[in-house]
Scaffold this motif. Structure first.
Motif, PDB file in Angstrom:
ATOM      1  N   PRO A  99       0.797  -1.223   0.000  1.00 20.73           N
ATOM      2  CA  PRO A  99       0.000   0.000   0.000  1.00 20.73           C
ATOM      3  C   PRO A  99       0.838   1.286   0.000  1.00 20.73           C
ATOM      4  N   ARG A 100       2.149   1.160  -0.062  1.00 23.52           N
ATOM      5  CA  ARG A 100       3.015   2.343  -0.088  1.00 23.52           C
ATOM      6  C   ARG A 100       2.784   3.164  -1.353  1.00 23.52           C
ATOM      7  N   ASN A 101       2.466   2.509  -2.440  1.00 25.17           N
ATOM      8  CA  ASN A 101       2.228   3.175  -3.714  1.00 25.17           C
ATOM      9  C   ASN A 101       1.174   2.376  -4.470  1.00 25.17           C
ATOM     10  N   TYR A 102       0.329   3.067  -5.203  1.00 23.93           N
ATOM     11  CA  TYR A 102      -0.717   2.424  -5.993  1.00 23.93           C
ATOM     12  C   TYR A 102      -0.294   2.462  -7.458  1.00 23.93           C
ATOM     13  N   ARG A 111       2.211   0.436 -18.185  1.00 24.64           N
ATOM     14  CA  ARG A 111       2.517   0.528 -16.756  1.00 24.64           C
ATOM     15  C   ARG A 111       2.114   1.913 -16.269  1.00 24.64           C
ATOM     16  N   GLN A 112       1.573   1.930 -15.084  1.00 18.26           N
ATOM     17  CA  GLN A 112       1.235   3.192 -14.436  1.00 18.26           C
ATOM     18  C   GLN A 112       2.014   3.223 -13.127  1.00 18.26           C
ATOM     19  N   PRO A 113       2.967   4.141 -13.010  1.00 16.62           N
ATOM     20  CA  PRO A 113       3.854   4.124 -11.845  1.00 16.62           C
ATOM     21  C   PRO A 113       3.200   4.596 -10.551  1.00 16.62           C
ATOM     22  N   HIS A 114       2.055   5.246 -10.661  1.00 12.09           N
ATOM     23  CA  HIS A 114       1.355   5.722  -9.474  1.00 12.09           C
ATOM     24  C   HIS A 114      -0.095   6.023  -9.837  1.00 12.09           C
ATOM     25  N   MET A 115      -0.901   6.181  -8.807  1.00 10.33           N
ATOM     26  CA  MET A 115      -2.327   6.393  -8.990  1.00 10.33           C
ATOM     27  C   MET A 115      -2.623   7.825  -9.457  1.00 10.33           C
ATOM     28  N   ARG A 116      -3.462   7.943 -10.450  1.00 10.44           N
ATOM     29  CA  ARG A 116      -3.950   9.255 -10.879  1.00 10.44           C
ATOM     30  C   ARG A 116      -4.799   9.817  -9.743  1.00 10.44           C
ATOM     31  N   GLY A 117      -4.515  11.055  -9.388  1.00 11.53           N
ATOM     32  CA  GLY A 117      -5.244  11.677  -8.293  1.00 11.53           C
ATOM     33  C   GLY A 117      -4.506  11.589  -6.968  1.00 11.53           C
ATOM     34  N   GLY A 118      -3.382  10.885  -6.950  1.00  6.65           N
ATOM     35  CA  GLY A 118      -2.578  10.775  -5.750  1.00  6.65           C
ATOM     36  C   GLY A 118      -1.534  11.884  -5.696  1.00  6.65           C
TER      37      GLY A 118
END
Length: 138
Positions: A59-62, A79-86
């Motif tokens: 859960p450290r990164n989405y 690949r998406q390295p992180h959550m959009r909106g984060g």
């Protein structure tokens, strides 16, 4: 792969991916009991499988990764390295307003009601107190 309700569909990764493929979104409007029975979405959901990456940072990164094998055998990956909106990719003001209106509509508010509440909230610093919120009871 065949959730019994719109609520259950929110927790079905194959359904989420299939409905987003067809509708371009996986928001509140896509998780109704009616949509959970959409034969086109369910047919695609049956063809979707997934595995959980043991090295995923959750859960450290989405993050996210998708691999699609096309009928001709070609493999397409994203690949998406992180959550959009984060914190790494915050939503724009326009995205937040669009999400507000979608939530208001889902809650049964008319567009004019939602616009009035948005205006009140955007001017919150100018309000003498919060008594004005009482007019927005739904």
């Amino acid at each position: 792969h065949q959730p019994p309700s719109g609520y259950a569909a929110k927790f079905s990764m194959p359904f989420c991916m299939a409905v987003a493929f067809y509708e371009g979104d996986a928001g509140l409007a896509q998780f109704t009991d009616e949509k959970a029975k959409d034969v086109r979405v369910l047919a695609l959901a049956r063809r979707i499988s997934y595995i959980i990456d043991p090295d995923n940072e959750y859960p450290r990164n989405y993050s996210g990764h998708i691999r699609v094998t096309l009928k001709n055998g070609q493999v397409v990956e994203r690949r998406q390295p992180h959550m959009r909106g984060g914190m790494h990719e915050p939503l724009s003001d326009a995205d937040i307003v669009a999400k507000f209106f979608a939530n208001a509509a889902h809650g049964g508010w008319s567009r004019p009601q939602a616009e009035a509440l948005l205006s009140f909230c955007q001017d919150l610093g100018e309000q003498p107190d919060l008594a004005g919120l009482a007019r927005f009871r739904h």
